[in-house]
Design an enzyme around this catalytic site. Structure first.
Site, PDB file in Angstrom:
ATOM      1  CG  HIS A  52      28.698  30.878  55.942  1.00 43.35           C
ATOM      2  ND1 HIS A  52      27.814  30.773  55.066  1.00 43.35           N
ATOM      3  CD2 HIS A  52      29.721  30.028  55.680  1.00 43.35           C
ATOM      4  CE1 HIS A  52      28.504  29.910  54.256  1.00 43.35           C
ATOM      5  NE2 HIS A  52      29.476  29.388  54.459  1.00 43.35           N
TER       6      HIS A  52
HETATM    7  P1  TYD Z   1      25.000  27.509  53.189  1.00 40.18           P
HETATM    8  O1  TYD Z   1      26.536  27.083  53.471  1.00 40.18           O
HETATM    9  O2  TYD Z   1      24.616  28.281  54.264  1.00 40.18           O
HETATM   10  O3  TYD Z   1      25.045  28.312  51.733  1.00 40.18           O
HETATM   11  P2  TYD Z   1      25.665  29.558  51.355  1.00 40.18           P
HETATM   12  O4  TYD Z   1      26.699  30.115  51.989  1.00 40.18           O
HETATM   13  O5  TYD Z   1      25.892  29.185  49.759  1.00 40.18           O
HETATM   14  O6  TYD Z   1      24.326  30.715  51.309  1.00 40.18           O
HETATM   15  O7  TYD Z   1      23.954  26.306  53.200  1.00 40.18           O
HETATM   16  C1  TYD Z   1      22.437  26.577  52.816  1.00 40.18           C
HETATM   17  C2  TYD Z   1      21.812  25.635  53.233  1.00 40.18           C
HETATM   18  O8  TYD Z   1      22.168  24.234  52.745  1.00 40.18           O
HETATM   19  C3  TYD Z   1      21.943  25.539  54.799  1.00 40.18           C
HETATM   20  O9  TYD Z   1      20.623  24.947  55.233  1.00 40.18           O
HETATM   21  C4  TYD Z   1      22.928  24.273  55.080  1.00 40.18           C
HETATM   22  C5  TYD Z   1      22.496  23.394  53.699  1.00 40.18           C
HETATM   23  N1  TYD Z   1      23.882  22.544  53.313  1.00 40.18           N
HETATM   24  C6  TYD Z   1      23.834  21.213  53.563  1.00 40.18           C
HETATM   25  O10 TYD Z   1      23.044  20.450  53.773  1.00 40.18           O
HETATM   26  N2  TYD Z   1      24.845  20.600  53.041  1.00 40.18           N
HETATM   27  C7  TYD Z   1      25.841  21.110  52.446  1.00 40.18           C
HETATM   28  O11 TYD Z   1      27.102  20.682  52.048  1.00 40.18           O
HETATM   29  C8  TYD Z   1      25.878  22.512  52.482  1.00 40.18           C
HETATM   30  C9  TYD Z   1      27.204  23.338  51.960  1.00 40.18           C
HETATM   31  C10 TYD Z   1      24.870  23.179  52.720  1.00 40.18           C
END
Ligand code: TYD
Length: 136
Positions: A52
């Protein structure tokens, strides 16, 4: 902001025979205010995270333990970084796509972020990101 703005920042390290200590201050060692800290751990072997970009969020990514690879991509160029030391952080500016993989066992990835979690701040579709990044 451009891919060239993303860089490894060497953080202060206070060493003595009892161990090392590293600290990070908003707008001193990093070019933003810290409003959120999160960490990723218990990552299974072979997992890939990220996938992302953020519209406005600034981040510093630190390998608090173990190691992993981060590939940054502005839609035209890519740069790959290996993080393995807790006194180095990778500064990631807004509008940069990131992929994170090659997690070692027991690795802990910590993120210092400039704002709270807002799903609206994400591009989760690469084509949407590309369109927005390079829109005239
Ligand atoms: P995501 O940012 O997509 O994680 P990564 O890039 O490490 O794969 O987040 C994963 C999930 O966690 C998504 O459903 C959103 C949630 N999330 C929160 O609720 N709060 C946060 O501060 C973060 C970073 C993620």
């Amino acid at each position: 902001m451009a891919l060239e703005d993303c860089r490894i920042i060497e953080l202060p390290k206070i060493s003595n025979p009892q161990g090392n200590l590293t600290f990070v201050e908003s707008n001193n060692h990093i070019p933003f205010d810290i409003n959120r800290v999160y960490y990723v751990y218990d990552v299974p072997g072979g997992a890939e995270r990220g996938g992302h970009a953020h519209k406005e969020l600034h981040q510093l990514i630190i390998a608090m333990s173990g190691s992993f690879d981060i590939t940054l991509d502005d839609g035209k160029n890519k740069k790959k970084f290996h993080l393995a030391r807790s006194y180095y952080g990778l500064y990631v500016c807004p509008m940069i796509w990131r992929e994170i993989d090659n997690f070692s066992s027991n690795s802990v990835l910590m993120v210092l972020a400039s704002n709270k979690y807002y799903e609206e701040d994400y591009y989760r579709d690469y084509d949407d990101f590309m369109r927005a990044r390079w829109a005239k």
